[in-house]
Design a protein around this motif. Structure first.
Motif, PDB file in Angstrom:
ATOM      1  N   THR A  88       6.582   1.165   1.468  1.00 32.61           N
ATOM      2  CA  THR A  88       5.494   2.080   1.126  1.00 32.61           C
ATOM      3  C   THR A  88       5.352   2.228  -0.382  1.00 32.61           C
ATOM      4  O   THR A  88       4.239   2.201  -0.924  1.00 32.61           O
ATOM      5  N   ILE A  91       4.406  -1.239  -2.236  1.00 33.67           N
ATOM      6  CA  ILE A  91       2.993  -1.609  -2.211  1.00 33.67           C
ATOM      7  C   ILE A  91       2.302  -1.181  -3.502  1.00 33.67           C
ATOM      8  O   ILE A  91       1.399  -1.875  -4.002  1.00 33.67           O
ATOM      9  N   SER A 177      -1.353  -0.501   3.121  1.00 33.64           N
ATOM     10  CA  SER A 177      -1.234  -1.787   2.439  1.00 33.64           C
ATOM     11  C   SER A 177      -2.546  -2.249   1.825  1.00 33.64           C
ATOM     12  O   SER A 177      -2.550  -3.133   0.965  1.00 33.64           O
ATOM     13  N   ILE A 180      -3.119  -2.564  -2.058  1.00 31.98           N
ATOM     14  CA  ILE A 180      -2.770  -3.718  -2.885  1.00 31.98           C
ATOM     15  C   ILE A 180      -4.026  -4.305  -3.521  1.00 31.98           C
ATOM     16  O   ILE A 180      -4.037  -4.643  -4.711  1.00 31.98           O
TER      17      ILE A 180
END
Length: 262
Positions: A88, A91, A177, A180
């Protein structure tokens, strides 16, 4: 004479090994703590020390044989929880490195890469620089301490039990995610917009003055303008990173609550 039963021995081993699995998995995957520059003995020692501090405060553990399938299932669950918590926060740094890749590509520095022992692959120079800035900001905010504190609090929300983890928790990790790309683009957007404008101007110049070699002039201009914009943008990214770190801590809490089925 002091006598110890086999059930008591199993209880003492489980009281240490299950929390140790969750803590060690997060230490091995979280940013800063999992850096390859830190010796493995230091990582294991930190995990053991945190486990010795946390274990006495935990509630009663399931009464299982340490070598039973149920105990191994709990051990695997704790490893997955620790890895999810570490990923977590990882990321966020992946988003920062993605921003460096985008900026380096626009500046013409895609070829300027070197081997990064932290990732085990070639990394762009700008991605490494931005990652270092993010690590320094993380340390300045005491982010490593907040991350460890959040890990300790996970034992209250998601205690060590034999029940299965809720699959919705992995959905929270997958949704997080996306940062990113999203945060990486937002971080690199100011430099990319300026460099895109420069490239468009050079394209128009090439059509109007065809005797001018854009390949000979474009690279120095893009590199100079990109470095100039970076000197202006880099001191201003701290608020953005602080907000991103805070969102990471909040996501850790949401992840644990989702895994607990809350």
């Amino acid at each position: 004479m002091i006598s110890v039963t086999i059930d008591q021995l199993y209880a003492w081993i489980n009281l240490f090994i299950w929390p140790f699995a969750r803590i060690a998995a997060m230490v091995g995957s979280a940013p800063l703590l999992s850096e390859s520059a830190i010796p493995a003995r230091v990582k294991v020692g930190l995990s053991v020390m945190l486990t010795l501090i946390v274990a006495p405060t935990l509630g009663p553990m399931p009464s299982l044989s340490t070598a039973s399938w149920s105990a191994l299932w709990i051990l695997g669950q704790q490893i997955l929880i620790g890895l999810a918590l570490g990923l977590t926060m990882r990321i966020i740094f992946a988003a920062v490195q993605t921003a460096g890749e985008f900026v380096g590509l626009q500046m013409g520095l895609a070829f300027a890469s070197f081997f990064d022992p932290a990732t085990g692959s070639n990394t762009a120079v700008l991605a490494r620089i931005l990652n270092t800035v993010a690590l320094l900001t993380f340390l300045t905010m005491n982010g490593h301490l907040l991350m460890i504190g959040g890990l300790v609090r996970t034992f209250e929300v998601l205690p060590i039990t034999i029940t299965e983890l809720d699959v919705n928790g992995w959905g929270v990790l997958m949704e997080w995610s996306r940062q990113i790309v999203v945060s990486g683009l937002l971080l690199a957007l100011p430099v990319m917009v300026v460099l895109l404008t420069i490239n468009l101007s050079l394209g128009i110049l090439n059509r109007t003055a065809q005797q001018l070699s854009v390949f000979a002039v474009g690279f120095p201009i893009s590199l100079t303008v990109g470095l100039t914009i970076l000197t202006v943008v880099l001191p201003q990214i701290s608020p953005f990173l602080e907000r991103l770190f805070q969102e990471g801590y909040d996501t850790m809490g949401q992840l644990i609550q989702a895994l607990a089925g809350q």
